[in-house]
Design an enzyme around this catalytic site. Structure first.
Site, PDB file in Angstrom:
ATOM      1  CG  ASN A  34      -1.880   1.077   1.320  1.00 46.27           C
ATOM      2  OD1 ASN A  34      -1.873   1.982   0.487  1.00 46.27           O
ATOM      3  ND2 ASN A  34      -2.737   1.044   2.327  1.00 46.27           N
ATOM      4  NE  ARG A  48      -6.319   1.463  -0.294  1.00 55.03           N
ATOM      5  CZ  ARG A  48      -6.772   1.537   0.936  1.00 55.03           C
ATOM      6  NH1 ARG A  48      -5.957   1.345   1.933  1.00 55.03           N
ATOM      7  NH2 ARG A  48      -8.028   1.790   1.154  1.00 55.03           N
ATOM      8  CG  HIS A  63     -13.152   3.975   2.339  1.00 56.24           C
ATOM      9  ND1 HIS A  63     -13.868   5.058   2.806  1.00 56.24           N
ATOM     10  CD2 HIS A  63     -11.882   4.190   2.712  1.00 56.24           C
ATOM     11  CE1 HIS A  63     -13.055   5.895   3.427  1.00 56.24           C
ATOM     12  NE2 HIS A  63     -11.846   5.387   3.383  1.00 56.24           N
ATOM     13  CG  HIS A  80     -14.186   2.582   5.985  1.00 55.73           C
ATOM     14  ND1 HIS A  80     -13.413   1.458   5.789  1.00 55.73           N
ATOM     15  CD2 HIS A  80     -13.306   3.577   6.277  1.00 55.73           C
ATOM     16  CE1 HIS A  80     -12.143   1.758   5.951  1.00 55.73           C
ATOM     17  NE2 HIS A  80     -12.050   3.042   6.243  1.00 55.73           N
ATOM     18  CB  SER A 103      -8.002   8.833   9.669  1.00 56.01           C
ATOM     19  OG  SER A 103      -7.454   7.813   8.900  1.00 56.01           O
ATOM     20  NE  ARG A 139      -9.271  12.240   3.660  1.00 54.40           N
ATOM     21  CZ  ARG A 139      -9.360  10.953   3.350  1.00 54.40           C
ATOM     22  NH1 ARG A 139     -10.132  10.557   2.366  1.00 54.40           N
ATOM     23  NH2 ARG A 139      -8.689  10.047   4.011  1.00 54.40           N
ATOM     24  CG  MET A 191     -14.117   9.749  17.670  1.00 55.82           C
ATOM     25  SD  MET A 191     -15.073  11.289  17.625  1.00 55.82           S
ATOM     26  CE  MET A 191     -15.805  11.224  16.001  1.00 55.82           C
ATOM     27  CD  GLU A 245      -8.960  -0.596   3.840  1.00 51.90           C
ATOM     28  OE1 GLU A 245      -8.295  -0.378   4.886  1.00 51.90           O
ATOM     29  OE2 GLU A 245      -9.425   0.310   3.141  1.00 51.90           O
TER      30      GLU A 245
HETATM   31  P1  AMP Z   1      -8.316   4.039  10.675  1.00 54.61           P
HETATM   32  O1  AMP Z   1      -8.154   5.098   9.637  1.00 54.61           O
HETATM   33  O2  AMP Z   1      -9.372   3.039  10.348  1.00 54.61           O
HETATM   34  O3  AMP Z   1      -7.033   3.409  11.124  1.00 54.61           O
HETATM   35  O4  AMP Z   1      -8.894   4.801  11.972  1.00 54.61           O
HETATM   36  C1  AMP Z   1      -8.084   5.716  12.667  1.00 54.61           C
HETATM   37  C2  AMP Z   1      -8.955   6.585  13.544  1.00 54.61           C
HETATM   38  O5  AMP Z   1      -9.729   5.782  14.443  1.00 54.61           O
HETATM   39  C3  AMP Z   1      -8.135   7.506  14.460  1.00 54.61           C
HETATM   40  O6  AMP Z   1      -7.929   8.731  13.833  1.00 54.61           O
HETATM   41  C4  AMP Z   1      -8.999   7.658  15.667  1.00 54.61           C
HETATM   42  O7  AMP Z   1      -9.710   8.867  15.547  1.00 54.61           O
HETATM   43  C5  AMP Z   1     -10.009   6.544  15.606  1.00 54.61           C
HETATM   44  N1  AMP Z   1      -9.956   5.669  16.778  1.00 54.61           N
HETATM   45  C6  AMP Z   1      -9.062   4.688  17.050  1.00 54.61           C
HETATM   46  N2  AMP Z   1      -9.357   4.114  18.248  1.00 54.61           N
HETATM   47  C7  AMP Z   1     -10.449   4.752  18.729  1.00 54.61           C
HETATM   48  C8  AMP Z   1     -11.232   4.638  19.923  1.00 54.61           C
HETATM   49  N3  AMP Z   1     -10.944   3.740  20.867  1.00 54.61           N
HETATM   50  N4  AMP Z   1     -12.279   5.490  20.067  1.00 54.61           N
HETATM   51  C9  AMP Z   1     -12.580   6.409  19.134  1.00 54.61           C
HETATM   52  N5  AMP Z   1     -11.885   6.562  17.992  1.00 54.61           N
HETATM   53  C10 AMP Z   1     -10.829   5.747  17.785  1.00 54.61           C
END
Ligand code: AMP
Length: 405
Positions: free
Chosen positions: A9, A93, A181, A208, A211, A241, A284, A379
């Site tokens: 990726n 990817r 996605h 999904h 971030s 975004r 978050m 993914e």
């Molecule tokens: P991803 O892009 O799927 O890896 O998701 C990353 C995002 O998930 C991070 O920017 C966090 O904002 C959010 N995240 C990860 N763990 C938690 C959690 N326990 N509670 C709330 N948000 C989370």
């Protein structure tokens, strides 16, 4: 002997990799890691399946070895650590397959040329995806490579779903709603079909929420609508975004505020979303932990837009049988899941608060008309599965073309 697949990726300055071993139809992770700092001070870190660091290398001279040399080293290192097992292919990817590619494809010279024409549609991602394919072909010419697209899962959208209300000529030159996605949605749909085939056979929204964030309406395993369109800034607000935006705002920023196109791009991709609204963080977890009103406003906006778009996607499908949460926020935040589900009672969704807090896969009550699930996405595994499928069908196809050189 097990077959081994490398999944890549590639981003602007880093390449994440994961190595899967396929053994008696199960796919195990063997190694994963990344090469970061490409073009400045490259660093290579690899971990085993248990997450233990098994290799760390860095290069002090800047700009360090180029992508081709680094990928050559990566392959050699992987082959050294496979105990005689055979690397059979690499899966990539690739963000954009345009209107042409509805499925993953074995990369040949003509395929690479076709993917190159899509660079203007995804200028921030596509060039890096393709340069990794090229560099790997130079470092390892005999290795089959498979391109797996973020857009492919959505390729069957109806005309009314994929068309902007713009002059036809613009649609014909590729300015249309593609959706992204797709590798995540393909994986989660497959998992839902395994876990709850009755739900997967119906009308499902997959959320999904990471971030990057988007929603997809899936009917009997087929994508029929998505919140993302021409680019990955459409739809829901995300970490940084903006999500859907009145096009008039962009015109205002350019004309009345005199911003350059590059400044507007930076604003919309990197300074907006949860970060822009809260002024605190794009994460978050930070917002949920904060007691500042701006954090609550950003969370409320995120939830509002998710709920509004779920309503729209349910309308596209003429109903809703299931809602599936996935990605960082969707998988790990019971608070956000609860805030979303609380507002979907009118659709027949009854969340089970205990199951939601406990981290169960099914988080709705047994009597809920709409089933709610949490299914972790993967993914990279989807890319590995696609790659093995493409390889198996290419092996059976006598007209198989020359690999990319
Ligand atoms: P991803 O892009 O799927 O890896 O998701 C990353 C995002 O998930 C991070 O920017 C966090 O904002 C959010 N995240 C990860 N763990 C938690 C959690 N326990 N509670 C709330 N948000 C989370």
């Amino acid at each position: 002997m097990a077959e081994v697949v490398l999944v890549l990726n590639a981003g602007s300055s880093s390449i994440k990799f994961e190595v899967f071993r396929s053994r008696s139809s199960a796919l195990e992770v063997a190694l994963r890691g990344q090469i970061s700092g490409i073009g400045t001070r490259p660093r290579f870190v690899a971990k085993d399946a248990a997450g233990t660091v098994v290799e760390e290398r860095s290069w002090s001279a800047s700009p360090g070895p180029d992508e081709e040399a680094l990928l050559g080293e990566l392959i050699a290192w992987i082959e050294d650590h496979l105990g005689g097992e055979r690397l059979v292919a690499a899966g990539h990817r690739v963000v954009h397959g345009g209107s042409r590619y509805a499925d993953p494809v074995l990369v040949t010279g003509p395929v690479l040329d076709a993917l190159e024409t899509l660079v203007p549609l995804a200028p921030l991602h596509q060039p890096h995806n393709l340069s990794a394919i090229r560099a790997l072909a130079a470092a390892h010419p005999a290795l089959p490579q498979v391109a797996c697209f973020d857009t492919a899962f959505h390729r069957g959208h109806a005309d009314a779903v994929s068309r902007f209300a713009l002059p036809r000529a613009l649609h014909d030159e590729g300015i249309r709603r593609y959706g992204f996605h797709g590798l995540s949605y393909a994986y989660v749909s497959r998992e839902l079909a395994r876990l709850a085939p009755d739900v997967a056979a119906g009308k499902v929204v997959i959320a999904h929420l990471g971030s990057g964030a988007s929603l997809c309406a899936v009917e009997d395993g087929v994508s029929v609508d998505s919140t993302m369109g021409f680019t990955a800034i459409d739809g829901l607000p995300m970490g940084t975004r903006c999500g859907s935006l009145d096009a008039g705002v962009v015109l205002h920023l350019l004309e009345a505020k005199g911003m350059s196109a590059a400044e507007v791009q930076r604003l919309l991709y990197t300074q907006s979303g949860l970060l822009g609204v809260s002024g605190i963080s794009n994460d978050m977890r930070d917002l949920l932990a904060s007691d500042r009103p701006e954090a609550a406003q950003a969370i409320d906006l995120f939830v509002h837009r998710i709920v509004r778009e779920i309503g729209a996607l349910a309308a596209t499908m003429g109903g809703l049988d299931g809602l599936v949460f996935t990605a960082g926020i969707g998988e790990r935040s019971p608070d956000i899941r609860e805030a979303v589900c609380r507002r979907l009672g009118w659709l027949g969704l009854d969340l089970c608060p205990d199951a939601n807090r406990r981290g169960s896969l099914r988080v709705s009550t047994p009597g809920s008309r709409v089933a709610a699930w949490v299914i972790p996405t993967d993914e990279e595994r989807m890319i590995a599965l696609h790659t093995l499928d493409v390889l198996a069908s290419a092996a059976m196809d006598p007209s198989r073309k020359e690999l990319v050189q």
